[in-house]
Design a protein around this motif. Structure first.
Motif, PDB file in Angstrom:
ATOM      1  N   UNK A  57      28.800 -79.994 -45.438  1.00  0.00           N
ATOM      2  CA  UNK A  57      28.695 -81.423 -45.149  1.00  0.00           C
ATOM      3  C   UNK A  57      29.766 -82.200 -45.910  1.00  0.00           C
ATOM      4  N   UNK A  58      29.981 -81.849 -47.187  1.00  0.00           N
ATOM      5  CA  UNK A  58      30.961 -82.567 -48.004  1.00  0.00           C
ATOM      6  C   UNK A  58      32.376 -82.395 -47.452  1.00  0.00           C
ATOM      7  N   UNK A  59      32.748 -81.153 -47.097  1.00  0.00           N
ATOM      8  CA  UNK A  59      34.088 -80.898 -46.557  1.00  0.00           C
ATOM      9  C   UNK A  59      34.292 -81.665 -45.255  1.00  0.00           C
ATOM     10  N   UNK A  60      33.304 -81.656 -44.383  1.00  0.00           N
ATOM     11  CA  UNK A  60      33.422 -82.350 -43.100  1.00  0.00           C
ATOM     12  C   UNK A  60      33.544 -83.856 -43.301  1.00  0.00           C
ATOM     13  N   UNK A  61      32.808 -84.399 -44.260  1.00  0.00           N
ATOM     14  CA  UNK A  61      32.868 -85.838 -44.547  1.00  0.00           C
ATOM     15  C   UNK A  61      34.243 -86.236 -45.058  1.00  0.00           C
ATOM     16  N   UNK A  62      34.766 -85.460 -46.006  1.00  0.00           N
ATOM     17  CA  UNK A  62      36.094 -85.747 -46.560  1.00  0.00           C
ATOM     18  C   UNK A  62      37.146 -85.698 -45.456  1.00  0.00           C
ATOM     19  N   UNK A  63      37.045 -84.687 -44.584  1.00  0.00           N
ATOM     20  CA  UNK A  63      38.008 -84.533 -43.499  1.00  0.00           C
ATOM     21  C   UNK A  63      38.008 -85.753 -42.580  1.00  0.00           C
ATOM     22  N   UNK A  64      36.835 -86.252 -42.241  1.00  0.00           N
ATOM     23  CA  UNK A  64      36.751 -87.380 -41.318  1.00  0.00           C
ATOM     24  C   UNK A  64      37.525 -88.583 -41.846  1.00  0.00           C
ATOM     25  N   UNK A  65      37.366 -88.885 -43.120  1.00  0.00           N
ATOM     26  CA  UNK A  65      38.027 -90.069 -43.662  1.00  0.00           C
ATOM     27  C   UNK A  65      39.495 -89.812 -44.011  1.00  0.00           C
ATOM     28  N   UNK A  67      25.069 -82.736 -53.602  1.00  0.00           N
ATOM     29  CA  UNK A  67      25.829 -83.247 -52.455  1.00  0.00           C
ATOM     30  C   UNK A  67      26.609 -84.494 -52.826  1.00  0.00           C
ATOM     31  N   UNK A  68      25.997 -85.400 -53.563  1.00  0.00           N
ATOM     32  CA  UNK A  68      26.744 -86.604 -53.945  1.00  0.00           C
ATOM     33  C   UNK A  68      27.859 -86.268 -54.928  1.00  0.00           C
ATOM     34  N   UNK A  69      27.645 -85.222 -55.758  1.00  0.00           N
ATOM     35  CA  UNK A  69      28.724 -84.785 -56.655  1.00  0.00           C
ATOM     36  C   UNK A  69      29.895 -84.232 -55.866  1.00  0.00           C
ATOM     37  N   UNK A  70      29.628 -83.393 -54.871  1.00  0.00           N
ATOM     38  CA  UNK A  70      30.697 -82.814 -54.057  1.00  0.00           C
ATOM     39  C   UNK A  70      31.470 -83.882 -53.304  1.00  0.00           C
ATOM     40  N   UNK A  71      30.767 -84.828 -52.681  1.00  0.00           N
ATOM     41  CA  UNK A  71      31.454 -85.889 -51.939  1.00  0.00           C
ATOM     42  C   UNK A  71      32.238 -86.776 -52.895  1.00  0.00           C
ATOM     43  N   UNK A 127      26.336 -75.242 -55.818  1.00  0.00           N
ATOM     44  CA  UNK A 127      25.911 -76.017 -54.648  1.00  0.00           C
ATOM     45  C   UNK A 127      25.558 -75.103 -53.481  1.00  0.00           C
ATOM     46  N   UNK A 128      24.626 -75.539 -52.665  1.00  0.00           N
ATOM     47  CA  UNK A 128      24.219 -74.793 -51.476  1.00  0.00           C
ATOM     48  C   UNK A 128      25.294 -74.890 -50.400  1.00  0.00           C
TER      49      UNK A 128
END
Length: 365
Positions: A173-181, A141-145, A166-167
C-alpha cells in the motif's frame, strides 16, 4: 545365537562440519522455488519499468505480485523463498544503493540543500504521526508512507521495512501510494516552477526534495532544464543518506518497545520482539550501505561499474517488492480502505509546500 548378533556394532562418527552444510543445503533448497517465482515476476516488471521509467520496475513488481496473489495465492512450498526475497534481497539492495552515493557530493550540496531536506523530512514525519493517528492508520503503515514521502520513496521503504517488521500488505500500500503522487508531481511541478519563476538550481532543489523515486525526479527536473535535472539528481542522492538516521531511530524505538512489551503488553507479537532484538541498534545492511558509499567516495568502486551496480540494485528491489506483492494479504488492502491514500496526499502537499517555503526563506530563488 543369530549371525547378526555376533557381528560387532559399527560405531559411526559424525562429521562436525557436515551438519551445518546439510542444514544450509536444506534451507537453500527450501528457498529456491520462492526465489525463482519472485524473479519470474520481477523480470517482466523490470521490462515494463524500462518502457515506462516514470512507473519504474519496483512499483510494477509490487503491483504484479499483488495481482498474482489475488488470482492465486502461492502454494506453501514457495513461501520460504518469497519471504527470503522480501527480507534478505531487500537488505542487499539497500547495501548496493550506497555504490551510487558520493559523500563528497553530499558535502558540496549539503550546505545549500540540507536545511530544506531536513526541514521537509521533519515536517513530513510530524504530519505523518499526527494525521496518521487522526485517520486511524496503523503505526507501521503511517511510518512507511511518512518515510517514503519524506526521504526517497521505494528505497526508503525498502530500508525501513526490515527494521520495523512491516507486513507485506502495508509495504504494498505504501509503495503504491508514493508512486501515485510521484506521477502527480511529474505532471504538475514543471508548470508550478514556471508559474513561480524558479531558477534552474532552485527547481532542481525543489524536485530533489519533494519528488521521491529517482526516475520521477529525473522526469520532473529534466523537463524543466538540463541544469535543473543534474542538480536534482545530486540532491536526491544526498537525500538518500537521510535513510541512516531514520533507520537508527526506528531501530532504537523498536528495540525499546520490544523490551517493554513482555511487561506491559500481553498481546505483543513475540516474532516482532525477537526481530527487534536480533536487529539491534544498527542493522547490518545500514552499515553495508555506509561502507559501499565510503568505498565509492574514495574511488574503490570503478566509474564504469556505477551503471551496472545501479541497475542491479534496482532489480533486487524489484525482486524484493515482487515477493512482498506475492505474499500480500489482498483482503488486508481492502480493509485499509482509502485512508492511507488520503494520508499520502496530505503528506505530499506538506512536503511540497514546506520545500518551497524553506527554499524561499533561505535562498529567495
Amino acid at each position: 545365537m543369530s549371525d547378526d548378533a555376533e557381528k560387532p556394532a559399527v560405531v559411526r562418527t559424525a562429521d562436525p562440519a557436515a551438519a551445518p552444510r546439510e542444514r544450509w543445503g536444506r534451507r537453500l533448497a527450501e528457498r529456491v522455488p520462492g526465489l525463482l517465482l519472485a524473479v519470474a515476476v520481477a523480470a517482466p516488471a523490470s521490462v515494463l519499468g524500462a518502457w515506462f521509467p516514470v512507473v519504474g520496475g519496483p512499483v510494477a513488481g509490487v503491483v504484479m505480485g499483488v495481482v498474482v496473489a489475488a488470482v492465486r495465492r502461492p502454494a506453501e512450498r514457495f513461501r520460504p523463498g518469497v519471504a527470503a526475497a522480501g527480507r534478505f534481497v531487500l537488505q542487499l539492495a539497500v547495501v548496493l544503493l550506497g555504490c551510487g552515493l558520493s559523500l563528497t557530493q553530499v558535502v558540496e550540496v549539503g550546505g545549500s540543500s540540507l536545511p530544506v531536506m531536513v526541514g521537509t523530512l521533519a515536517a513530513c514525519l510530524a504530519a505523518a504521526y499526527v494525521l496518521g493517528r487522526r485517520l486511524g492508520i496503523g503505526r507501521d503503515l503511517r511510518t512507511l508512507i511518512g518515510v517514503g514521502t519524506g526521504v526517497c520513496g521505494a528505497s526508503a521503504i525498502a530500508a525501513v521495512t526490515p527494521v520495523i517488521g512491516a507486513a507485506s500488505a502495508e509495504v504494498a500500500y505504501a509503495v503504491s501510494t508514493i508512486f501515485l503522487f510521484n506521477i502527480v508531481a511529474v505532471l504538475t511541478f514543471p508548470f508550478l516552477g514556471h508559474l513561480l519563476d524558479m531558477g534552474q538550481q532552485s527547481f532542481g532543489l525543489f524536485a530533489g526534495t519533494a519528488v521521491n523515486d529517482m526516475s520521477s525526479v529525473v522526469a520532473s527536473a529534466a523537463t524543466y532544464g538540463d541544469e535543473a535535472g543534474q542538480y536534482a539528481v545530486v540532491v536526491k542522492l544526498t537525500r538518500t543518506l537521510l535513510i541512516v538516521p531514520i533507520c537508527l531511530w526506528l531501530a532504537a524505538v523498536a528495540r525499546r518497545r520490544a523490551a517493554a512489551a513482555p511487561a506491559t503488553d500481553s498481546t505483543a507479537d513475540p516474532r516482532r520482539a525477537a526481530r527487534a532484538n536480533v536487529t539491534g541498534l544498527v542493522p547490518w545492511f545500514l552499515v553495508g550501505f555506509l561502507l559501499t558509499a565510503l568505498a565509492n567516495t574514495v574511488g574503490l568502486v570503478p566509474e564504469r561499474a556505477h551503471h551496472g551496480l545501479g541497475v542491479l540494485s534496482v532489480f533486487l528491489i524489484t525482486v524484493a517488492l515482487s515477493a512482498i506483492g506475492l505474499s500480500t494479504d489482498v483482503r488486508g488492502l481492502r480493509r485499509a480502505g482509502p485512508r492511507p491514500l488520503l494520508l499520502g496526499a496530505c503528506l505530499w502537499i506538506v512536503v511540497s509546500v514546506t520545500s518551497l517555503l524553506l527554499q524561499y526563506a533561505t535562498t529567495r530563488w
